[in-house]
Design a protein around this motif. Structure first.
Motif: not given
Length: 597
Positions: A317-335
């Motif tokens: 579950x944490x791996x699945x959460x990490x995969x989703x969270x990574x995509x979200x924070x990748x977007x939030x960290x975009x310039x």
């Protein structure tokens, strides 16, 4: 895309914890009540074992004639056990309620952060990324994160607490039996590591492919009429099927590996259960422990293997959460767009415009505008003409600050547009683009988008000025007719008229008309042109047109080719010059003759 691990699992989890720092008090409450629920649940079997021992000893005494069962003692023990389990249930309810609040608030605030981020993103990002993938981050990834968070955090706390608490209780009963029970732990840990290592990359691939397939679906349905017209259904289905098969592969592998853990861990747990039962029977026969202790210990063994299984599931579950969270924070960290410097106001600025050696390219090293210079006086109507790809629409996007210039400057009233806030610059313009866009809602609401507090009379007046009133009154409900999501229940020409009415109602100081009459018939075009002439009077207006007959009355015509101004002047002056503009103008009629022939 091929399956891969999250690029930065630890970094993503740190960002997740930092984002959830606003729920510190709630997390403390969740932890306290989760631990309390687990502790009360763990103590229960030990207390209940006393009732088992009392019943067994009482029964033996009754059979031997030396006594009987102390029902009052058994009743007290059972009531105590009931109270412990009731407290456990109450604590579990409280932590579940608070955890649901935290997870949903996290989703709510992440969606808000993404929505705000979208407003701050440069237009270039959406040129490179599909709309469907962005939507997937807002919907699928946030939902996955919320569900995983709700399940994972509580389960992690209770599982760890259960393992520690059960281990303590088992040691308090018998150390030798505890060692026998712990023999299953190394096997369990190895299985967990193997499954997690294999499933981690599939969970990330599943989330990424879900965004990709959403992009394909959104694009296909948006262009459904084009797909049908060109008979490309098979190609679309083939591309969708290819992505869907890859999503299926990633999905079933991740779910299979996740589900495989339960039966394997149950098997390992049952082996330990059997070993403890046999060893405990031997100890009871020697009188080392009581029957009640055996009963409690067997329960603890089951309770000990269960949280190990749950931890294995939590890891997935944490791996699945990490995969989703990574995509979200990748977007939030975009310039984001360059910071506003906003040192000037547009309120009293004159509406003359100067393009001073402007250069721009959508990609580095690929200029679209090379060295554009021109001056437009306040109140002039300026037409920008040229072949497709000459950079006409790009100039308008730069003027509106949808993109920033790479070199040179654009000035309004002598002030660099970068010294204004972007919202203030755009507030000076009303625009009608070549690509019409209407929102889901009534016709009146779409026209009023140019002026949100407009009265119905003002809306109707704008519609009359854009020659749209007649066709609106023929629709069911008139101005209250609801336009659907993709505006397919009105024609392209009618959409164009509504966008023109929207611009008329906005009544801004400057106008941008990008092929504003390209989708209407000749008769309607003449009427709209008259309305536009009235509207543009006294306003600085930029008109982009391929049909050069529509801009003959312009005060200044800028002729563009390959990102540069090659000619400028009035319609008559440019025709007399006999250059590039004259060739473009005359080619309209030559093409018509060729088509007739």
């Amino acid at each position: 895309m091929p399956g891969e691990k999250p690029r930065d699992f630890k970094g993503t989890m740190r960002k997740m914890l930092a984002f959830m720092g606003q729920f510190k008090v709630h997390l403390v409450v969740i932890f306290a009540f989760a631990v309390g629920s687990t502790v009360f649940n763990i103590v229960g079997p030990k207390v209940l074992s006393e009732a088992t021992t009392a019943l067994f000893e009482g029964l033996v005494a009754k059979v031997s004639g030396t006594g009987g069962i102390d029902y009052e003692l058994v009743a007290r023990i059972l009531l105590t056990t009931l109270g412990l389990y009731a407290l456990s249930a109450a604590c579990s309810w409280v932590q579940g309620w608070v955890m649901a609040y935290v997870s949903q608030q996290t989703c709510y605030r992440l969606r808000g952060a993404i929505a705000r981020k979208i407003d701050q993103m440069p237009f270039s990002y959406f040129d490179k990324n599909s709309t469907g993938d962005v939507l997937s981050r807002v919907t699928n990834d946030v939902d996955t994160l919320g569900q995983s968070l709700n399940q994972g955090v509580t389960q992690l706390i209770t599982s760890v607490t259960t393992i520690v608490g059960v281990l303590v209780m088992m040691l308090s009963i018998n150390g030798a039996m505890t060692l026998v029970a712990l023999l299953v732990v190394p096997v369990s840990i190895v299985l967990v590591m193997v499954v997690v290592k294999r499933s981690q990359r599939h969970f990330f691939a599943q989330q990424a492919l879900l965004g990709q397939i959403n992009g394909q679906v959104e694009e296909t349905f948006s262009g459904h009429a084009v797909v049908k017209a060109f008979r490309r259904e098979d190609e679309v289905v083939r591309a969708y099927r290819a992505t869907n098969e890859r999503l299926y592969e990633a999905g079933w592998k991740s779910q299979f590996l996740s589900g495989l853990m339960q039966p394997v861990m149950n098997f390992v747990g049952n082996l330990g259960y059997v070993a403890v039962a046999i060893f405990g029977a031997l100890l009871a026969a020697r009188g080392t422990i009581t029957v009640g202790d055996i009963q409690a210990f067997i329960q603890y063994v089951k309770n000990f293997t269960q949280p190990i299984t749950q931890l294995a599931q939590v890891s997935n579950v944490l791996q699945q959460m990490a995969a989703a969270a990574e995509r979200i924070f990748q977007f939030l960290d975009e310039p984001e767009q360059d910071a506003e410097r906003a040192t000037a106001r547009t309120d009293d600025v004159a509406c003359d415009v100067e393009f001073d050696h402007v250069s721009f390219g959508y990609r580095a090293g690929e200029p679209v505008i090379n060295d554009f210079s021109a001056r437009v006086e306040e109140g002039q109507t300026v037409a920008i003409v040229g072949p497709t790809g000459a950079g006409k629409t790009t100039m308008v996007k730069l003027l509106m600050r949808f993109y920033e210039v790479d070199g040179g400057a654009i000035r309004i009233g002598g002030v660099d547009v970068r010294d204004f806030a972007r919202a203030d610059v755009r507030g000076m313009f009303a625009m009608v683009l070549q690509d019409t866009w209407l929102f889901s809602g009534t016709i009146a609401e779409n026209i009023a988008y140019g002026k949100l507090d407009a009265t119905r009379e003002e809306i109707e007046a704008a519609a009359r000025g854009a020659c749209a009133h007649h066709f609106i009154t023929t629709l069911p409900g008139g101005y209250d007719f609801v336009i659907n999501e993709d505006a397919s229940n009105v024609s392209q020409g009618q959409r164009q008229l509504l966008t023109i009415a929207r611009a008329l109602l906005a009544n801004r100081r400057m106008l941008i008309l990008d092929e504003a009459t390209s989708s209407v018939d000749t008769r309607t075009e003449e009427r709209i042109q008259q309305a536009m002439d009235n509207l543009m009077a006294g306003r600085t207006s930029f008109v982009i047109a391929h049909r050069l007959s529509t801009i003959r009355s312009a005060d200044l015509i800028l002729v563009m080719d390959h990102g540069d101004i090659v000619e400028q002047g009035t319609h008559a002056e440019l025709l007399a010059l006999g250059g590039f503009y004259a060739e473009l103008y005359n080619s309209q009629f030559v093409d018509c003759i060729d088509e007739v022939d």
